[in-house]
Motif scaffolding. Structure first.
Motif, PDB file in Angstrom:
ATOM      1  N   GLN A  54       0.845  -1.197   0.000  1.00  0.00           N
ATOM      2  CA  GLN A  54       0.000   0.000   0.000  1.00  0.00           C
ATOM      3  C   GLN A  54       0.882   1.249   0.000  1.00  0.00           C
ATOM      4  O   GLN A  54       2.012   1.230   0.496  1.00  0.00           O
ATOM      5  N   VAL A  55       0.350   2.335  -0.552  1.00  0.00           N
ATOM      6  CA  VAL A  55       1.045   3.618  -0.558  1.00  0.00           C
ATOM      7  C   VAL A  55       0.107   4.658   0.045  1.00  0.00           C
ATOM      8  O   VAL A  55      -1.061   4.741  -0.332  1.00  0.00           O
ATOM      9  N   PHE A  56       0.628   5.417   0.991  1.00  0.00           N
ATOM     10  CA  PHE A  56      -0.151   6.526   1.540  1.00  0.00           C
ATOM     11  C   PHE A  56       0.656   7.804   1.390  1.00  0.00           C
ATOM     12  O   PHE A  56       1.873   7.805   1.480  1.00  0.00           O
ATOM     13  N   ARG A  57      -0.043   8.900   1.119  1.00  0.00           N
ATOM     14  CA  ARG A  57       0.600  10.192   0.848  1.00  0.00           C
ATOM     15  C   ARG A  57       0.407  11.126   2.038  1.00  0.00           C
ATOM     16  O   ARG A  57      -0.672  11.235   2.599  1.00  0.00           O
ATOM     17  N   MET A  58       1.502  11.824   2.378  1.00  0.00           N
ATOM     18  CA  MET A  58       1.475  12.765   3.489  1.00  0.00           C
ATOM     19  C   MET A  58       1.872  14.156   3.014  1.00  0.00           C
ATOM     20  O   MET A  58       2.705  14.304   2.109  1.00  0.00           O
ATOM     21  N   ASN A  59       1.266  15.168   3.624  1.00  0.00           N
ATOM     22  CA  ASN A  59       1.630  16.570   3.393  1.00  0.00           C
ATOM     23  C   ASN A  59       2.677  16.942   4.441  1.00  0.00           C
ATOM     24  O   ASN A  59       2.473  16.713   5.634  1.00  0.00           O
ATOM     25  N   ASN A  73       4.510   7.022   0.794  1.00  0.00           N
ATOM     26  CA  ASN A  73       5.062   6.080   1.757  1.00  0.00           C
ATOM     27  C   ASN A  73       4.600   4.683   1.380  1.00  0.00           C
ATOM     28  O   ASN A  73       3.399   4.390   1.434  1.00  0.00           O
ATOM     29  N   THR A  74       5.540   3.835   0.984  1.00  0.00           N
ATOM     30  CA  THR A  74       5.222   2.486   0.535  1.00  0.00           C
ATOM     31  C   THR A  74       5.419   1.518   1.691  1.00  0.00           C
ATOM     32  O   THR A  74       6.523   1.416   2.258  1.00  0.00           O
ATOM     33  N   VAL A  75       4.353   0.795   2.034  1.00  0.00           N
ATOM     34  CA  VAL A  75       4.395  -0.150   3.144  1.00  0.00           C
ATOM     35  C   VAL A  75       5.210  -1.371   2.720  1.00  0.00           C
ATOM     36  O   VAL A  75       4.878  -2.045   1.748  1.00  0.00           O
ATOM     37  N   THR A  76       6.296  -1.630   3.455  1.00  0.00           N
ATOM     38  CA  THR A  76       7.197  -2.735   3.136  1.00  0.00           C
ATOM     39  C   THR A  76       7.176  -3.835   4.187  1.00  0.00           C
ATOM     40  O   THR A  76       7.754  -4.900   3.979  1.00  0.00           O
ATOM     41  N   GLY A  77       6.528  -3.581   5.306  1.00  0.00           N
ATOM     42  CA  GLY A  77       6.401  -4.584   6.358  1.00  0.00           C
ATOM     43  C   GLY A  77       5.081  -4.402   7.077  1.00  0.00           C
ATOM     44  O   GLY A  77       4.720  -3.281   7.439  1.00  0.00           O
ATOM     45  N   TYR A  78       4.358  -5.518   7.252  1.00  0.00           N
ATOM     46  CA  TYR A  78       3.059  -5.429   7.915  1.00  0.00           C
ATOM     47  C   TYR A  78       2.770  -6.765   8.597  1.00  0.00           C
ATOM     48  O   TYR A  78       2.784  -7.811   7.958  1.00  0.00           O
ATOM     49  N   ARG A  79       2.565  -6.708   9.876  1.00  0.00           N
ATOM     50  CA  ARG A  79       2.062  -7.846  10.638  1.00  0.00           C
ATOM     51  C   ARG A  79       1.121  -7.267  11.689  1.00  0.00           C
ATOM     52  O   ARG A  79       1.578  -6.590  12.614  1.00  0.00           O
ATOM     53  N   GLU A  80      -0.163  -7.471  11.506  1.00  0.00           N
ATOM     54  CA  GLU A  80      -1.170  -6.832  12.337  1.00  0.00           C
ATOM     55  C   GLU A  80      -0.839  -6.959  13.825  1.00  0.00           C
ATOM     56  O   GLU A  80      -0.525  -8.040  14.314  1.00  0.00           O
ATOM     57  N   THR A  93       7.834   9.604  -6.812  1.00  0.00           N
ATOM     58  CA  THR A  93       9.183   9.099  -7.084  1.00  0.00           C
ATOM     59  C   THR A  93       9.366   7.778  -6.332  1.00  0.00           C
ATOM     60  O   THR A  93       8.701   7.538  -5.322  1.00  0.00           O
ATOM     61  N   PRO A  94      10.270   6.925  -6.818  1.00  0.00           N
ATOM     62  CA  PRO A  94      10.521   5.672  -6.101  1.00  0.00           C
ATOM     63  C   PRO A  94      11.238   5.940  -4.780  1.00  0.00           C
ATOM     64  O   PRO A  94      12.002   6.916  -4.676  1.00  0.00           O
ATOM     65  N   PRO A  95      11.022   5.093  -3.768  1.00  0.00           N
ATOM     66  CA  PRO A  95      11.703   5.295  -2.485  1.00  0.00           C
ATOM     67  C   PRO A  95      13.221   5.230  -2.641  1.00  0.00           C
ATOM     68  O   PRO A  95      13.749   4.298  -3.249  1.00  0.00           O
ATOM     69  N   PRO A  96      13.937   6.231  -2.086  1.00  0.00           N
ATOM     70  CA  PRO A  96      15.392   6.247  -2.200  1.00  0.00           C
ATOM     71  C   PRO A  96      16.101   5.390  -1.154  1.00  0.00           C
ATOM     72  O   PRO A  96      17.319   5.259  -1.202  1.00  0.00           O
ATOM     73  N   GLY A  97      15.352   4.822  -0.193  1.00  0.00           N
ATOM     74  CA  GLY A  97      15.987   3.881   0.715  1.00  0.00           C
ATOM     75  C   GLY A  97      15.814   4.083   2.201  1.00  0.00           C
ATOM     76  O   GLY A  97      16.189   3.217   2.975  1.00  0.00           O
ATOM     77  N   TRP A  98      15.265   5.216   2.655  1.00  0.00           N
ATOM     78  CA  TRP A  98      15.101   5.310   4.110  1.00  0.00           C
ATOM     79  C   TRP A  98      13.725   4.800   4.501  1.00  0.00           C
ATOM     80  O   TRP A  98      12.784   4.829   3.721  1.00  0.00           O
ATOM     81  N   GLU A  99      13.652   4.263   5.716  1.00  0.00           N
ATOM     82  CA  GLU A  99      12.380   3.690   6.151  1.00  0.00           C
ATOM     83  C   GLU A  99      12.146   3.927   7.635  1.00  0.00           C
ATOM     84  O   GLU A  99      13.061   4.212   8.390  1.00  0.00           O
ATOM     85  N   TRP A 100      10.879   3.763   7.971  1.00  0.00           N
ATOM     86  CA  TRP A 100      10.396   3.892   9.344  1.00  0.00           C
ATOM     87  C   TRP A 100       9.841   2.542   9.750  1.00  0.00           C
ATOM     88  O   TRP A 100       9.066   1.934   9.012  1.00  0.00           O
ATOM     89  N   LYS A 101      10.232   2.074  10.927  1.00  0.00           N
ATOM     90  CA  LYS A 101       9.764   0.773  11.400  1.00  0.00           C
ATOM     91  C   LYS A 101       9.207   0.905  12.813  1.00  0.00           C
ATOM     92  O   LYS A 101       9.896   1.388  13.721  1.00  0.00           O
ATOM     93  N   TRP A 102       7.960   0.474  12.980  1.00  0.00           N
ATOM     94  CA  TRP A 102       7.311   0.399  14.286  1.00  0.00           C
ATOM     95  C   TRP A 102       7.169  -1.076  14.632  1.00  0.00           C
ATOM     96  O   TRP A 102       6.558  -1.834  13.865  1.00  0.00           O
TER      97      TRP A 102
END
Length: 155
Positions: A54-59, A73-80, A93-102
């Motif tokens: 999934q992709v979500f857009r932020m302002n 923001n492209t979701v690359t990991g998901y486990r409910e 644009t394609p993701p350049p490589g940084w990510e956020w992980k919760w």
């Protein structure tokens, strides 16, 4: 807390079940309130995150980008109720490589260990690395995000 040349990780035990925390994290509508950096202004589309891809857009707003801008923001990991990861890129644009992980790890029925990682290890674009001084978000700002998450579920 862990800070290396490629990532920053903070953690905190929050007095809330993992499912309640995940409910907040998986809704981009809440991300501006959770953002300790002050870059996130609002979400452009409020669909709940339910799967990888999934992709979500932020302002957003930030001097590093010359003021107002948007990110995809492209979701690359998901486990409910356990994991939510996304890679951020300037809109369209394609993701350049940084990510956020919760990461959420239930401690008992009413508390959860939450780890938040900001990782730029996959950024290989030399021009981007020269332009952006990683980490763009500090350990303290990430801790502010954990504190904001705790406030959201308590409120």
């Amino acid at each position: 807390m862990t800070t290396t040349d490629t990532h920053v990780t903070v953690s905190r035990t929050i007095d809330a079940p993992a499912k309640d925390l995940f409910e907040v994290l998986s809704n981009p509508e809440h991300h501006a309130a959770l953002d300790g950096s002050g870059f996130v202004r609002s979400d452009e589309k409020t669909d709940r995150i339910t799967a990888t891809g999934q992709v979500f857009r932020m302002n957003m707003v930030g001097e590093h980008m010359g003021g107002e801008y948007q990110t995809d923001n492209t979701v690359t990991g998901y486990r409910e109720n356990h994991l939510l990861v996304w890679q951020t890129a300037p809109a369209d644009t394609p993701p350049p490589g940084w990510e956020w992980k919760w990461e959420l790890e239930a401690q008992d029925a009413g508390s959860t260990l939450v780890r938040l990682t900001y990782d730029w290890a996959k950024v290989t674009d030399k021009a981007l690395l020269a332009k952006v001084s990683f980490p763009l978000v500090s350990e303290n700002q990430l801790e502010d995000s954990l504190n904001a998450l705790a406030e959201q579920v308590a409120g």
